[in-house]
Each structure stands twice: as structure tokens, then as C-alpha cells.
Design a protein around this motif. Structure first.
Motif, PDB file in Angstrom:
ATOM      1  N   ALA A  27      28.578 -21.431  41.071  1.00 13.52           N
ATOM      2  CA  ALA A  27      29.940 -21.845  41.410  1.00 13.52           C
ATOM      3  C   ALA A  27      30.756 -20.719  42.042  1.00 13.52           C
ATOM      4  O   ALA A  27      31.799 -20.979  42.659  1.00 13.52           O
TER       5      ALA A  27
ATOM      6  N   ARG B 281      24.589 -24.922  44.269  1.00 14.02           N
ATOM      7  CA  ARG B 281      25.627 -25.252  43.287  1.00 14.02           C
ATOM      8  C   ARG B 281      25.337 -26.611  42.649  1.00 14.02           C
ATOM      9  O   ARG B 281      25.454 -26.788  41.447  1.00 14.02           O
ATOM     10  N   ASP B 282      24.917 -27.579  43.474  1.00 19.86           N
ATOM     11  CA  ASP B 282      24.622 -28.915  42.954  1.00 19.86           C
ATOM     12  C   ASP B 282      23.360 -28.931  42.106  1.00 19.86           C
ATOM     13  O   ASP B 282      23.267 -29.683  41.132  1.00 19.86           O
ATOM     14  N   LEU B 283      22.376 -28.120  42.463  1.00 22.79           N
ATOM     15  CA  LEU B 283      21.112 -28.068  41.732  1.00 22.79           C
ATOM     16  C   LEU B 283      21.265 -27.370  40.393  1.00 22.79           C
ATOM     17  O   LEU B 283      20.726 -27.805  39.384  1.00 22.79           O
TER      18      LEU B 283
ATOM     19  N   ALA C 146      26.114 -24.986  48.757  1.00 23.60           N
ATOM     20  CA  ALA C 146      26.411 -26.288  48.137  1.00 23.60           C
ATOM     21  C   ALA C 146      25.154 -26.874  47.479  1.00 23.60           C
ATOM     22  O   ALA C 146      25.241 -27.448  46.392  1.00 23.60           O
ATOM     23  N   VAL C 147      24.018 -26.714  48.115  1.00 27.23           N
ATOM     24  CA  VAL C 147      22.771 -27.236  47.554  1.00 27.23           C
ATOM     25  C   VAL C 147      22.465 -26.526  46.235  1.00 27.23           C
ATOM     26  O   VAL C 147      22.117 -27.173  45.238  1.00 27.23           O
TER      27      VAL C 147
ATOM     28  N   THR D 280      15.353 -26.367  50.207  1.00 29.06           N
ATOM     29  CA  THR D 280      16.028 -26.869  51.394  1.00 29.06           C
ATOM     30  C   THR D 280      15.796 -25.874  52.518  1.00 29.06           C
ATOM     31  O   THR D 280      15.003 -24.940  52.374  1.00 29.06           O
TER      32      THR D 280
END
Length: 144
Positions: free
Chosen positions: A122, A141-143, A138-139, A83
Motif C-alpha cells: 500500500a 497492491r491487489d494481490l 496496483a497489481v 503480470t
């Protein structure tokens, strides 16, 4: 309406291209580095990387910076673009592509007087970061 090149501040802003890397270890933790005293944003935590020099591509910048900052060798094929951040600072606009790397040669060690820590995705929000780095959390953490 303000000219987009002006960043809404009344004058043209310099675009600064900085490449950053989320190194991910075998336990899924991400490496962050604390900016040393005497540097702008000292004390804040960030993803390793640095300014892309004239004529340099972001991947080459990361290969160079990771060697200089951490003493590791990274192959271009091991850098996966994830990203980017686009952030307006006073005096310049920062564009920062973020890559993920899970494979490198050598042992990560601080070579530029910076503190290093491996953090579960996290828990990244527990570390104060520059404004441009915060949306990247956030990217990751989600990945991961």
C-alpha cells in the motif's frame, strides 16, 4: 496509420526484454531497490532484476540477477509469473515480465551500490519509480 513495429515514432524501435521480481518477505512487504547515481533513471526505485541476455529465459535471468545484485539464491520453482509491463521509452520499447518470489536462500544485501528497502504494498506509490514500473504497483497492491 503508423506501423506497429515503429512504435509511432517514424523508425523501428529495439525491443528490450527485462525481467523483474517482487520479493515478498514474511511480513508481506516488497523489496525495492534505488538505482545508483551514474545509471539511467538514477534515484528512482524499482523491482530487482535486469536485462534478459541473448539465449536466456526470464527465469534464468532473475536467478542470475538476484544472485549478482542481492546475494540470494532463488529456485526456478519459487518464481511465479504475475503480470508484465509494456512501455515505450525513447529509443526502445521495454517488455518486462514481473515475477513474485516468497522463498529464497541467503540474506538480502545490496551488492551493486544500491539502496534497498522493504515496503508494504500500500506504500509503494510513496517511492518514485520508472514509468514502466508504475502500473505494476496496483497489481501487487491487489494481490498482497
Amino acid at each position: 496509420m503508423a506501423d506497429e513495429r515503429e512504435g509511432g515514432t517514424g523508425g523501428p524501435k529495439r525491443l528490450l526484454l527485462v525481467a523483474a521480481c517482487a520479493l515478498v518477505d514474511a511480513d508481506g512487504r516488497v523489496l525495492i531497490a534505488r538505482r545508483p547515481e551514474g545509471k539511467p533513471l538514477a534515484g528512482l526505485w524499482e523491482f530487482p532484476g535486469g536485462k534478459v541476455e541473448e539465449g536466456e529465459v526470464p527465469e534464468a535471468c532473475l536467478i542470475r540477477e538476484l544472485k549478482e545484485e542481492l546475494g540470494i539464491d532463488v529456485a526456478k520453482a519459487c518464481l511465479a509469473p504475475l503480470t508484465f509491463a509494456s512501455h515505450d521509452y525513447e529509443g526502445f520499447h521495454l517488455l518486462m515480465p514481473l515475477y513474485v518470489c516468497r522463498r529464497w536462500e541467503g540474506e538480502v544485501r545490496p551488492l551493486e551500490d544500491q539502496a534497498l528497502t522493504w515496503v508494504p504494498p500500500a506504500r509503494l506509490r510513496d517511492y518514485p519509480m520508472p514509468p514502466a514500473d508504475e502500473p505494476l504497483i496496483a497489481v501487487l497492491r491487489d494481490l498482497l
